[in-house]
Design a protein around this motif. Structure first.
Motif, short mmCIF file in Angstrom:
data_model
loop_
_atom_site.label_atom_id
_atom_site.label_comp_id
_atom_site.label_asym_id
_atom_site.label_seq_id
_atom_site.Cartn_x
_atom_site.Cartn_y
_atom_site.Cartn_z
N GLU A 192 23.32 -40.46 71.68
CA GLU A 192 21.98 -41.00 71.44
C GLU A 192 21.16 -40.91 72.73
OE1 GLU A 192 20.52 -41.89 68.80
OE2 GLU A 192 22.15 -42.11 67.34
N PRO A 193 19.93 -40.40 72.64
CA PRO A 193 19.08 -40.34 73.85
C PRO A 193 18.90 -41.70 74.52
CG PRO A 193 18.13 -39.03 72.08
CD PRO A 193 19.27 -39.78 71.48
N SER A 194 18.91 -42.77 73.72
CA SER A 194 18.71 -44.10 74.31
C SER A 194 19.85 -44.47 75.24
CB SER A 194 18.57 -45.15 73.21
OG SER A 194 19.75 -45.21 72.41
N ARG A 195 21.08 -44.03 74.92
CA ARG A 195 22.21 -44.34 75.80
C ARG A 195 22.15 -43.52 77.08
NH1 ARG A 195 24.05 -48.87 75.91
NH2 ARG A 195 26.30 -48.54 76.08
N ALA A 196 21.64 -42.30 76.99
CA ALA A 196 21.45 -41.51 78.21
C ALA A 196 20.43 -42.19 79.12
CB ALA A 196 21.01 -40.11 77.85
N ARG A 197 19.39 -42.75 78.50
CA ARG A 197 18.39 -43.48 79.31
C ARG A 197 19.02 -44.74 79.92
NH1 ARG A 197 15.04 -41.86 74.91
NH2 ARG A 197 15.25 -43.91 73.90
N ASP A 198 19.86 -45.43 79.15
CA ASP A 198 20.56 -46.60 79.69
C ASP A 198 21.42 -46.21 80.89
OD1 ASP A 198 19.45 -48.16 77.70
OD2 ASP A 198 21.24 -48.13 76.43
N LEU A 199 22.13 -45.09 80.77
CA LEU A 199 22.98 -44.63 81.87
C LEU A 199 22.14 -44.32 83.11
CD1 LEU A 199 25.65 -43.72 83.13
CD2 LEU A 199 25.31 -41.49 82.03
N ALA A 200 21.01 -43.65 82.92
CA ALA A 200 20.15 -43.32 84.06
C ALA A 200 19.67 -44.59 84.75
CB ALA A 200 18.97 -42.48 83.59
N ALA A 201 19.35 -45.63 83.97
CA ALA A 201 18.87 -46.88 84.55
C ALA A 201 19.98 -47.58 85.34
CB ALA A 201 18.34 -47.79 83.45
N VAL A 202 21.18 -47.62 84.76
CA VAL A 202 22.31 -48.24 85.45
C VAL A 202 22.64 -47.48 86.73
CG1 VAL A 202 24.78 -48.69 85.28
CG2 VAL A 202 23.27 -49.27 83.37
N ALA A 203 22.62 -46.15 86.66
CA ALA A 203 22.91 -45.34 87.85
C ALA A 203 21.86 -45.55 88.93
CB ALA A 203 22.99 -43.87 87.46
N ALA A 204 20.59 -45.68 88.54
CA ALA A 204 19.54 -45.91 89.52
C ALA A 204 19.80 -47.20 90.30
CB ALA A 204 18.19 -45.97 88.82
N PRO B 118 31.68 -40.38 75.31
CA PRO B 118 32.64 -41.13 76.15
C PRO B 118 32.19 -41.23 77.61
CG PRO B 118 33.80 -39.64 74.68
CD PRO B 118 32.35 -39.30 74.57
N SER B 119 31.59 -40.16 78.11
CA SER B 119 31.11 -40.18 79.50
C SER B 119 29.97 -41.16 79.66
CB SER B 119 30.68 -38.78 79.91
OG SER B 119 31.73 -37.85 79.75
N LEU B 120 29.07 -41.20 78.69
CA LEU B 120 27.97 -42.16 78.74
C LEU B 120 28.50 -43.59 78.80
CD1 LEU B 120 25.54 -40.69 76.03
CD2 LEU B 120 25.17 -40.69 78.50
N GLU B 121 29.45 -43.90 77.91
CA GLU B 121 29.93 -45.27 77.82
C GLU B 121 30.72 -45.69 79.05
OE1 GLU B 121 28.79 -47.25 75.56
OE2 GLU B 121 27.70 -45.55 74.70
N TYR B 122 31.58 -44.79 79.56
CA TYR B 122 32.32 -45.12 80.78
C TYR B 122 31.39 -45.24 81.97
CZ TYR B 122 37.14 -45.18 79.25
OH TYR B 122 38.34 -45.55 78.67
N GLY B 123 30.38 -44.37 82.03
CA GLY B 123 29.44 -44.46 83.14
C GLY B 123 28.67 -45.76 83.13
N ILE B 124 28.18 -46.15 81.98
CA ILE B 124 27.40 -47.40 81.89
C ILE B 124 28.25 -48.60 82.29
CG2 ILE B 124 26.28 -48.97 80.25
CD1 ILE B 124 25.30 -46.41 78.76
N LYS B 125 29.47 -48.66 81.76
CA LYS B 125 30.33 -49.82 82.04
C LYS B 125 30.77 -49.87 83.50
CE LYS B 125 34.39 -52.27 80.24
NZ LYS B 125 33.64 -53.53 79.96
#
Length: 352
Positions: free
Chosen positions: A59-71, A239-246
């Motif tokens: 989902e594009p929204s999870r990619a955006r979530d990951l970018a925000a967490v990484a920032a 899986p990469s999105l979810e592990y990255g966010i967490k």
């Protein structure tokens, strides 16, 4: 300065290949202890993913979530400055293509894929040990902290270089793959808004999840947008999105792991010292040694099923990662002790 390439180059040898290790040391005991990478052996805890992680597109929204967490984790100004990717490796030729083909200088010796990627992008590539020579580049690359010796270039010097290149339409790439265990104050993650600068951050090394294939480019939103367009939709798997966010949100784990790794690196230094080898650099994820008998030590460890990283162009140097558990530590201690004993002249009581 060493000219490296003016055209596409072949595959570069790296650590981490157990197939190669078994071919080099067919009689070695199994399982191999792979110390040839700088990947954390204490990986972030695995957790259960929903079945839809494999059955649905990201989902594009999870990619955006990951970018925000990484920032937040890396100190970038916003999610708009962050480009998640399936590992930083895939970004290298794309980033090198952000400037027209010209002269690319890589501060070396260092990770060889930067030179290969710049050549793929059409640049004439040279490796230099002279930081001042980078000011003459169209594309300059600095790995900070450096792999394999842990050298750190000061942030103020890198910002001066970035400003000089930016004024001429050039680009500075700073690979901070090991900055998670480096001096945080020297990171340029918060400076990419100035332009003419791309910072790379790797997820798999510090979090010990290299197979996730996740990395980030930090850049001015204009550059970030260009990179996102090239990667296209769904570039990072669920899986990469979810592990990255967490994992990137888990500040407690990060803090505790930095302490754990620092202790392990000190323990590794002591293991080498008992064998008469003084560590010459590195980070808390890997250690670097420079000794005349590096080839002999590489072979001695390999015969005992322990793989470290050697360098064809630097035959006196080795890089050694961290053992993951006590059995691996004991195997390394014994192998180092045996190698030291074999080198000891008859009648002497210590390794010189």
């Amino acid at each position: 300065m060493t000219l490296l390439a003016g055209r596409r180059t072949g595959t570069v040898d790296h650590g981490g290949s157990l197939d190669r290790a078994r071919a080099l040391f067919p009689g070695a005991p199994e399982p191999f202890v792979d110390l040839s990478t700088g990947i954390n052996p204490n990986s972030y805890p695995l957790f259960e993913l929903p079945a839809t992680a494999l059955s649905r597109l990201p989902e594009p929204s999870r990619a955006r979530d990951l970018a925000a967490v990484a920032a937040t984790a890396y100190g970038a100004l916003s999610a708009a400055h962050v480009v998640p990717a399936p590992g930083t490796q895939i970004l290298l030729p794309r980033i090198a293509s952000l400037v027209r083909p010209g002269h690319a200088f890589v501060l070396g010796p260092t990770y060889q894929e930067h030179a290969r990627a710049a050549a793929i992008a059409g640049h004439q590539v040279a490796e230099t040990r002279d930081f001042g020579q980078l000011f003459d580049a169209d594309l300059a690359v600095v790995v900070n902290p450096n792999n394999p010796d842990g050298r750190v270039v000061q942030r103020k010097d890198l910002l001066e270089l970035a400003a000089g290149l930016r004024a001429r339409g050039g680009l500075l790439v700073v690979d901070e793959a090991f900055m998670d265990v480096g001096p945080q104050a020297q990171s340029l993650a918060g400076d990419v808004e100035q332009g003419g600068l791309v910072v790379l951050r790797s997820f798999g090394k510090f979090y010990g999840l290299a197979g996730i294939r996740l990395g980030f480019a930090l850049a001015h939103p204009d550059i970030a947008g260009r990179l996102e367009e090239e990667l296209g939709p769904w570039s990072v798997a669920v899986p990469s999105l979810e592990y990255g966010i967490k994992a990137l949100s888990d500040a407690d784990w990060q803090r505790e792991m930095r302490t754990t790794l620092a202790h392990a690196a000190h323990r590794l230094d002591q293991a080498f010292a008992r064998a008469g080898v003084i560590v010459t650099g590195g980070t808390s994820l890997f250690r670097h040694v420079d000794i005349p008998d590096a080839a002999g030590l590489f072979k001695a460890l390999g015969r005992e099923g322990i793989l470290v990283r050697s360098f064809a162009d630097r035959p006196t140097q080795l890089r050694c990662g961290l053992p993951g558990h006590e059995v691996e530590w004991r195997r390394l201690d014994v192998a180092l002790g045996d190698w030291a004993q074999e080198r000891q002249p008859v009648g002497e009581g210590a390794v010189s």
